[in-house]
Design a protein around this motif. Structure first.
Motif, PDB file in Angstrom:
ATOM      1  N   ILE A  91       0.855  -1.388  -0.043  1.00 11.13           N
ATOM      2  CA  ILE A  91       0.107  -0.040  -0.026  1.00 11.13           C
ATOM      3  C   ILE A  91       0.762   1.263  -0.136  1.00 11.13           C
ATOM      4  O   ILE A  91       0.552   2.207  -0.719  1.00 11.13           O
ATOM      5  CB  ILE A  91      -0.918  -0.059   1.234  1.00 11.13           C
ATOM      6  CG1 ILE A  91      -1.866  -1.077   1.029  1.00 11.13           C
ATOM      7  CG2 ILE A  91      -1.430   1.420   1.479  1.00 11.13           C
ATOM      8  CD1 ILE A  91      -2.824  -1.499   2.303  1.00 11.13           C
ATOM      9  N   ALA A  92       1.979   1.224   0.669  1.00  5.79           N
ATOM     10  CA  ALA A  92       2.768   2.323   1.071  1.00  5.79           C
ATOM     11  C   ALA A  92       3.485   2.726  -0.386  1.00  5.79           C
ATOM     12  O   ALA A  92       3.693   3.854  -0.713  1.00  5.79           O
ATOM     13  CB  ALA A  92       3.958   1.969   1.831  1.00  5.79           C
ATOM     14  N   THR A  93       3.672   1.817  -1.170  1.00  4.29           N
ATOM     15  CA  THR A  93       4.527   1.878  -2.388  1.00  4.29           C
ATOM     16  C   THR A  93       3.680   2.047  -3.536  1.00  4.29           C
ATOM     17  O   THR A  93       4.253   2.553  -4.575  1.00  4.29           O
ATOM     18  CB  THR A  93       5.655   0.869  -2.615  1.00  4.29           C
ATOM     19  OG1 THR A  93       4.514  -0.375  -2.772  1.00  4.29           O
ATOM     20  CG2 THR A  93       6.519   0.734  -1.540  1.00  4.29           C
ATOM     21  N   SER A  94       2.429   1.837  -3.614  1.00  5.30           N
ATOM     22  CA  SER A  94       1.580   1.584  -4.689  1.00  5.30           C
ATOM     23  C   SER A  94       0.457   2.846  -4.703  1.00  5.30           C
ATOM     24  O   SER A  94      -0.299   3.125  -5.996  1.00  5.30           O
ATOM     25  CB  SER A  94       0.847   0.262  -5.000  1.00  5.30           C
ATOM     26  OG  SER A  94       1.919  -0.572  -4.968  1.00  5.30           O
ATOM     27  N   PHE A  95       0.274   3.661  -3.684  1.00  4.02           N
ATOM     28  CA  PHE A  95      -0.813   4.440  -3.746  1.00  4.02           C
ATOM     29  C   PHE A  95      -0.419   5.760  -3.319  1.00  4.02           C
ATOM     30  O   PHE A  95       0.329   6.181  -2.919  1.00  4.02           O
ATOM     31  CB  PHE A  95      -1.826   4.104  -2.814  1.00  4.02           C
ATOM     32  CG  PHE A  95      -2.674   2.901  -3.015  1.00  4.02           C
ATOM     33  CD1 PHE A  95      -3.936   2.649  -3.615  1.00  4.02           C
ATOM     34  CD2 PHE A  95      -2.065   1.610  -2.649  1.00  4.02           C
ATOM     35  CE1 PHE A  95      -4.647   1.585  -3.966  1.00  4.02           C
ATOM     36  CE2 PHE A  95      -2.868   0.235  -2.953  1.00  4.02           C
ATOM     37  CZ  PHE A  95      -3.984   0.376  -3.796  1.00  4.02           C
TER      38      PHE A  95
END
Length: 237
Positions: A91-95
């Motif tokens: 989540i931290a890297t994709s959103f």
């Protein structure tokens, strides 16, 4: 049957009308198209109609869409579902946005796992505004301490609050829930001015977006009115 482009036009007009009726600045409310369970082709059609922000609830499904639509320059991904600790890295890297942070542990992990090369991750704190046993979210009373702690995390930008009020409430009760969230944000701005922009209220869906906008929503999360009704689930064998 209306096309997705037609639906986006209709929802956009509803948002514009409600914004003006509330005496607010044009453009102060954005449409988040809730695209869970929708195929990438539907999102591509929505993007071609001018919709850039999409909200996803299920991580694996979202990651597949992000990969399938990586050619769309300017698409913006928002995570709006419950967050498990073992899912925070992706989540931290994709959103660009996460609307459903409900505890410090999750915020800390998102900050630690956000790549320094990326801009700060925009987050909203999810508030269980009606204190329902089945809903995620912190209480209004827990907010000041949580906001203060999150304000010290380096790779997050705390933008505001999100809530999913009980849909079975009466209209007056629902409006009261929206107003309670708006008042909570107003209080936080005064109590924690150093915590972040605190400029965002993520609330309101297809059936109640006008009411949410009247009470201060800046993001309305719309699924059915954009993409149509979801097909019924097939019985499992």
């Amino acid at each position: 049957m209306s096309s997705i482009a037609d639906n986006i036009g209709s929802v956009t007009r509803r948002i514009q009308k409600a914004t003006l009726q509330a005496g607010r600045d044009p453009g102060s409310v954005r449409l988040l198209a809730v695209s869970k369970t929708r195929p990438p082709e539907d999102l591509r059609e929505a993007f071609a109609a001018g919709q850039t922000a999409f909200g996803e609830n299920y991580l694996q499904e979202a990651l597949e869409k992000i990969e399938a639509l990586d050619d769309l320059d300017g698409i913006e991904w928002h995570f709006i579902g419950p967050i498990q600790s073992n899912k925070t890295r992706q989540i931290a890297t994709s959103f660009a946005w996460v609307h459903s942070v409900d505890r410090l542990k999750i915020a800390r992990r998102l900050s630690e796992q956000r790549a320094p090369s990326l801009p700060p991750l925009n987050i909203c704190l999810q508030v269980n505004i009606d204190e329902e046993d089945t809903k995620s979210g912190c209480t209004v009373e827990e907010l000041p301490e949580l906001v203060s702690a999150i304000g010290e995390l380096p790779n997050l930008s705390l933008r505001g609050l999100m809530a999913i009020p009980d849909p079975d409430q009466s209209e007056s009760e629902l409006r009261s829930s929206f107003r309670k969230l708006a008042n909570a944000l107003k209080s936080l701005k005064q109590e924690c001015p150093e915590a972040g922009p605190l400029d965002t209220l993520s609330m309101g869906m297809s059936d109640d977006l006008e009411m949410a906008i009247a009470e201060g929503a800046t993001w309305v999360r719309i699924g059915t009115a954009v993409f149509g009704a979801r097909p019924p689930k097939e019985p499992q064998s």
